[in-house]
Design a protein around this motif. Sequence first.
Motif, PDB file in Angstrom:
ATOM      1  N   ARG A   1       0.844  -1.200   0.000  1.00 43.79           N
ATOM      2  CA  ARG A   1       0.000   0.000   0.000  1.00 43.79           C
ATOM      3  C   ARG A   1       0.878   1.248   0.000  1.00 43.79           C
ATOM      4  O   ARG A   1       1.826   1.350   0.783  1.00 43.79           O
ATOM      5  N   VAL A   2       0.549   2.187  -0.867  1.00 46.00           N
ATOM      6  CA  VAL A   2       1.194   3.493  -0.860  1.00 46.00           C
ATOM      7  C   VAL A   2       0.143   4.523  -0.472  1.00 46.00           C
ATOM      8  O   VAL A   2      -0.965   4.521  -1.009  1.00 46.00           O
ATOM      9  N   THR A   3       0.482   5.371   0.491  1.00 48.14           N
ATOM     10  CA  THR A   3      -0.437   6.393   1.001  1.00 48.14           C
ATOM     11  C   THR A   3       0.214   7.758   0.891  1.00 48.14           C
ATOM     12  O   THR A   3       1.387   7.917   1.259  1.00 48.14           O
ATOM     13  N   VAL A   4      -0.528   8.729   0.395  1.00 45.91           N
ATOM     14  CA  VAL A   4      -0.026  10.098   0.279  1.00 45.91           C
ATOM     15  C   VAL A   4      -0.998  11.050   0.957  1.00 45.91           C
ATOM     16  O   VAL A   4      -2.182  10.742   1.119  1.00 45.91           O
ATOM     17  N   ALA A   5      -0.470  12.214   1.349  1.00 49.09           N
ATOM     18  CA  ALA A   5      -1.293  13.269   1.939  1.00 49.09           C
ATOM     19  C   ALA A   5      -1.087  14.541   1.129  1.00 49.09           C
ATOM     20  O   ALA A   5       0.044  14.894   0.787  1.00 49.09           O
ATOM     21  N   ALA A   6      -2.194  15.220   0.821  1.00 43.82           N
ATOM     22  CA  ALA A   6      -2.129  16.443   0.026  1.00 43.82           C
ATOM     23  C   ALA A   6      -3.466  17.160   0.122  1.00 43.82           C
ATOM     24  O   ALA A   6      -4.468  16.565   0.546  1.00 43.82           O
ATOM     25  N   PRO A   7      -3.512  18.435  -0.264  1.00 46.66           N
ATOM     26  CA  PRO A   7      -4.805  19.122  -0.329  1.00 46.66           C
ATOM     27  C   PRO A   7      -5.752  18.388  -1.264  1.00 46.66           C
ATOM     28  O   PRO A   7      -5.302  17.705  -2.207  1.00 46.66           O
ATOM     29  N   PRO A   8      -7.046  18.501  -1.032  1.00 50.66           N
ATOM     30  CA  PRO A   8      -8.023  17.735  -1.820  1.00 50.66           C
ATOM     31  C   PRO A   8      -7.838  17.836  -3.329  1.00 50.66           C
ATOM     32  O   PRO A   8      -7.994  16.854  -4.046  1.00 50.66           O
ATOM     33  N   GLY A   9      -7.477  18.986  -3.841  1.00 53.89           N
ATOM     34  CA  GLY A   9      -7.347  19.135  -5.288  1.00 53.89           C
ATOM     35  C   GLY A   9      -6.083  18.546  -5.867  1.00 53.89           C
ATOM     36  O   GLY A   9      -5.936  18.455  -7.087  1.00 53.89           O
ATOM     37  N   GLU A  10      -5.154  18.136  -4.992  1.00 53.51           N
ATOM     38  CA  GLU A  10      -3.871  17.635  -5.472  1.00 53.51           C
ATOM     39  C   GLU A  10      -3.626  16.167  -5.150  1.00 53.51           C
ATOM     40  O   GLU A  10      -2.709  15.562  -5.700  1.00 53.51           O
ATOM     41  N   VAL A  11      -4.436  15.615  -4.246  1.00 58.62           N
ATOM     42  CA  VAL A  11      -4.092  14.311  -3.696  1.00 58.62           C
ATOM     43  C   VAL A  11      -4.084  13.202  -4.745  1.00 58.62           C
ATOM     44  O   VAL A  11      -3.223  12.316  -4.728  1.00 58.62           O
ATOM     45  N   GLU A  12      -5.029  13.227  -5.679  1.00 63.59           N
ATOM     46  CA  GLU A  12      -5.091  12.149  -6.662  1.00 63.59           C
ATOM     47  C   GLU A  12      -3.886  12.175  -7.600  1.00 63.59           C
ATOM     48  O   GLU A  12      -3.349  11.119  -7.962  1.00 63.59           O
ATOM     49  N   GLN A  13      -3.464  13.371  -8.005  1.00 63.01           N
ATOM     50  CA  GLN A  13      -2.283  13.467  -8.868  1.00 63.01           C
ATOM     51  C   GLN A  13      -1.036  13.005  -8.132  1.00 63.01           C
ATOM     52  O   GLN A  13      -0.194  12.303  -8.706  1.00 63.01           O
ATOM     53  N   ARG A  14      -0.915  13.409  -6.883  1.00 64.71           N
ATOM     54  CA  ARG A  14       0.255  12.981  -6.116  1.00 64.71           C
ATOM     55  C   ARG A  14       0.248  11.469  -5.917  1.00 64.71           C
ATOM     56  O   ARG A  14       1.295  10.812  -5.986  1.00 64.71           O
ATOM     57  N   LEU A  15      -0.933  10.911  -5.663  1.00 65.57           N
ATOM     58  CA  LEU A  15      -1.027   9.465  -5.500  1.00 65.57           C
ATOM     59  C   LEU A  15      -0.647   8.749  -6.788  1.00 65.57           C
ATOM     60  O   LEU A  15       0.063   7.732  -6.760  1.00 65.57           O
ATOM     61  N   ALA A  16      -1.119   9.247  -7.915  1.00 67.62           N
ATOM     62  CA  ALA A  16      -0.799   8.610  -9.199  1.00 67.62           C
ATOM     63  C   ALA A  16       0.707   8.593  -9.437  1.00 67.62           C
ATOM     64  O   ALA A  16       1.266   7.580  -9.899  1.00 67.62           O
ATOM     65  N   ARG A  17       1.392   9.691  -9.127  1.00 71.45           N
ATOM     66  CA  ARG A  17       2.842   9.749  -9.320  1.00 71.45           C
ATOM     67  C   ARG A  17       3.558   8.769  -8.391  1.00 71.45           C
ATOM     68  O   ARG A  17       4.461   8.039  -8.807  1.00 71.45           O
ATOM     69  N   ALA A  18       3.147   8.757  -7.128  1.00 69.80           N
ATOM     70  CA  ALA A  18       3.789   7.861  -6.166  1.00 69.80           C
ATOM     71  C   ALA A  18       3.545   6.403  -6.518  1.00 69.80           C
ATOM     72  O   ALA A  18       4.457   5.561  -6.447  1.00 69.80           O
TER      73      ALA A  18
END
Length: 434
Positions: free
Chosen positions: A227-244
């Motif tokens: 599992r990979v988990t990321v934290a970010a503001p709502p408008g950015e979290v999905e993009q950051r998750l996709a990169r990770a």
Amino acid sequence: MSIERAAILSTGDELTTGRTVDTNANFLADRLTAAGIEVATIIAVGDEPDRIAWAWGEGMRLADLVISTGGLGPTADDRTTEAVARLANRRLVWNEEVATRIRQIFAAMNRPMPENNLKQAWFPEGAEVLPNPLGTAPGFRLSIETGSGWRHLIALPGVPREMTRMVEDSVLPWLAQARGKTEVYASRVFQTFGASESALDELVAGALPETEGRVAFRAAFPQISVRVTVAAPPGEVEQRLARAAERLRQRIAPYVYAEGETTMEEVVGQLLRERHKTLAIAESCTGGLIGHRITNVPGSSAYLLGVVVAYANAVKQTALGVSAATLARFGAVSEEVAREMAAGVRRLTGADAGLATTGIAGPEGGTPDKPVGTLCLALDTAEGCFSRRYQLWGNREWIKLLASQLALDWVRRWALGHDPTASGWQARGQPRAS
């Protein structure tokens, strides 16, 4: 509101006596960790009131959030509500709305309601009721101020399907709002097979700095979840998750068979359906387990033509056409017999692929040359017949389950156009293909 650390309590004699496996704690720990909350402790405690009180007190000492499952039912040994009320120095108060709903549930089932069910309509004063859409026992949430600060207590029923629904519907949304975080958490899970947990850890080392995400492993035999988990503001979290997630996938791609909670049999079924391929299975040591797993997937009749459980040598000969000479020369547990079984079931059904297993699941029957855990696997296709011998481990149940997972992984690889024998699982000898 500061909620950074949680304690998980699992209540019930069935847990402390080993009669039931505590899947609730695993689920809660996974969800809380993904939400950015550290799990400080997991405590399993029996139904004795003094022990329940101790567990709640210990949880409050170690964490600002305590979540309990179990002990909310109608029977005399369900004591969680009373324990929390005493701990918080609150009296129990009656909730008529909950009592009415309990009566309605029994009326809808056309069953008389035992009066003890109304025990579930009493709550500690000041608690907020958490609705249970799947059962009669609602949960509750209570916040109390202690000498060490505020403590937030949540009690949930122990029935897993009820508890998980309530966590998703009531607990996690409240946590997100109560914490007032500008960041939200998002996770992606890769299901892997063929590499150990330690090997996966080495593969992903350095792939993701801690500032960009968190990687966690969960071994749930026979697969391992990453599992990979990321934290970010709502408008950015999905993009950051996709990169990770992409950086992680690049490291472990050969072992990934699915994302999310998808099972190996679901992946196999989807691939066979999409590619208009059919499968037939001949099982010996797995005793029909592969067929059972495949037919657990709705719509499997579109690609599974048949399963032959050929346990005895006579059935291998009469049903699958395995030759007596092959059995006499190589023995029932051999690549040669597995290949003839696979070819026989494919010929019998007209399937695009014939899969076969033969082996020694134990605990008896092993020899120095073929110890317990020996598995011979074969897949007969238009591209040729593939076979390989493996040495598995564990008790009888584990060996059968691991053999079924390995066999399904062969079908998955073949359906993708890959070499079925290229699984990362350690095999004995060289793969055979003809």
